[in-house]
Design a protein around this motif. Structure first.
Motif, short mmCIF file in Angstrom:
data_model
loop_
_atom_site.label_atom_id
_atom_site.label_comp_id
_atom_site.label_asym_id
_atom_site.label_seq_id
_atom_site.Cartn_x
_atom_site.Cartn_y
_atom_site.Cartn_z
N MET A 41 21.28 26.03 5.86
CA MET A 41 19.74 27.47 5.99
C MET A 41 19.61 27.83 5.12
O MET A 41 20.97 29.14 4.60
CB MET A 41 20.18 27.42 7.31
N TYR A 42 18.80 28.12 4.90
CA TYR A 42 18.85 29.45 3.78
C TYR A 42 17.72 30.56 4.52
O TYR A 42 16.49 29.84 5.14
CB TYR A 42 18.07 28.82 2.32
N GLY A 43 17.55 31.55 4.65
CA GLY A 43 17.70 32.68 5.07
C GLY A 43 17.32 33.38 5.09
O GLY A 43 17.76 34.70 4.06
N ASP A 44 16.32 35.02 5.34
CA ASP A 44 16.13 35.42 5.01
C ASP A 44 15.72 36.70 6.37
O ASP A 44 15.47 36.16 7.20
CB ASP A 44 14.47 35.78 4.68
N ARG A 78 9.66 33.66 10.67
CA ARG A 78 10.26 32.41 11.04
C ARG A 78 11.58 31.96 11.10
O ARG A 78 12.68 30.99 11.64
CB ARG A 78 9.44 31.80 10.68
N SER A 79 12.80 32.67 10.23
CA SER A 79 13.78 32.26 9.91
C SER A 79 15.04 33.10 11.25
O SER A 79 15.36 32.18 11.81
CB SER A 79 14.18 33.49 8.25
N ALA A 80 14.29 34.08 11.69
CA ALA A 80 15.36 34.15 12.90
C ALA A 80 14.60 33.14 14.03
O ALA A 80 15.90 32.82 14.65
CB ALA A 80 14.23 35.63 13.62
N THR A 81 13.61 32.95 13.96
CA THR A 81 13.18 31.75 15.11
C THR A 81 14.36 30.50 15.02
O THR A 81 14.88 29.79 16.09
CB THR A 81 11.74 31.51 15.47
N HIS A 122 16.72 41.98 16.05
CA HIS A 122 16.48 43.34 15.50
C HIS A 122 15.80 43.79 14.72
O HIS A 122 15.49 44.46 13.67
CB HIS A 122 18.02 44.42 15.61
N GLN A 123 15.08 42.64 13.64
CA GLN A 123 14.28 42.37 13.41
C GLN A 123 13.30 44.08 12.46
O GLN A 123 13.16 44.35 11.44
CB GLN A 123 13.63 41.35 12.85
N GLN A 124 12.93 43.80 13.92
CA GLN A 124 12.07 45.74 13.36
C GLN A 124 12.64 47.06 13.64
O GLN A 124 12.33 47.79 12.97
CB GLN A 124 10.94 45.78 15.12
#
Length: 175
Positions: free
Chosen positions: A21-24, A29-32, A95-97
């Motif tokens: 997985m390449y993620g941000d 959407r990466s978190a999901t 905790h993306q927010q």
């Protein structure tokens, strides 16, 4: 890009299936997808055993749309240097927010990291080359946005849901 010992991975290299997985960390959407993979991984481990899935996470911060993406990738790497990559990844996606610097130090503290070491690595950007290698490898593999998944070397282009992703993984594994 081929799997290497430098990759952040879970499972055994000889697994029937390799999922990259390449993620941000700031990308919803990466978190999901990350959480989806975590759940699928648990299900597959129960069904097929520990050696079924080898999961690799690579950084692909989209700095043009996510101002905290680069910094959070560095935070994950600083945590990895102290053996806590996966716990920090879970925390960042949960905790993306709240990804401002004060929160990032709080997360490191909650994981019991050596804070002076952690802060030193962040201020000197010691992990930036590692992150750039992931980005470069992603670009060479055709990745233009996160998340991006590869199942046994093939790009996954299906729907981001449990049923479709699990079906693609099982059919790709020849188990």
């Amino acid at each position: 890009m081929p799997v290497s010992t430098q990759d952040h991975s879970q499972g055994v290299l000889s697994a029937a299936m390799v999922l990259v997985m390449y993620g941000d960390y700031q990308c919803p959407r990466s978190a999901t997808v990350y959480k989806l993979i975590k759940n699928i991984r648990q299900d597959l481990t129960v069904s097929f055993g520990e050696d079924y899935l080898y999961f690799i996470f690579r950084h692909f911060p989209q700095i043009q749309i996510h101002p905290h993406a680069q910094r959070t990738a560095q935070v994950a790497e600083a945590a990895a240097a102290q053996g806590n990559f996966w716990l920090m990844s879970d925390t960042l996606f949960d905790h993306q927010q709240r990804l401002e610097n004060g929160y990032l130090v709080e997360y490191a503290n909650d994981l019991g990291l050596d804070i002076p070491q952690f802060l030193k690595e962040l201020s000197k950007q010691v992990h930036i080359d590692r992150i750039n290698e992931d980005i470069e490898g992603g670009i060479q593999s055709g990745v233009t946005t996160a998340p991006a998944l590869f199942i046994n070397g093939s790009r996954y282009i299906g729907h981001w849901n449990t049923a479709d992703l699990m079906a693609a993984m099982i059919s790709a594994s020849h188990y």
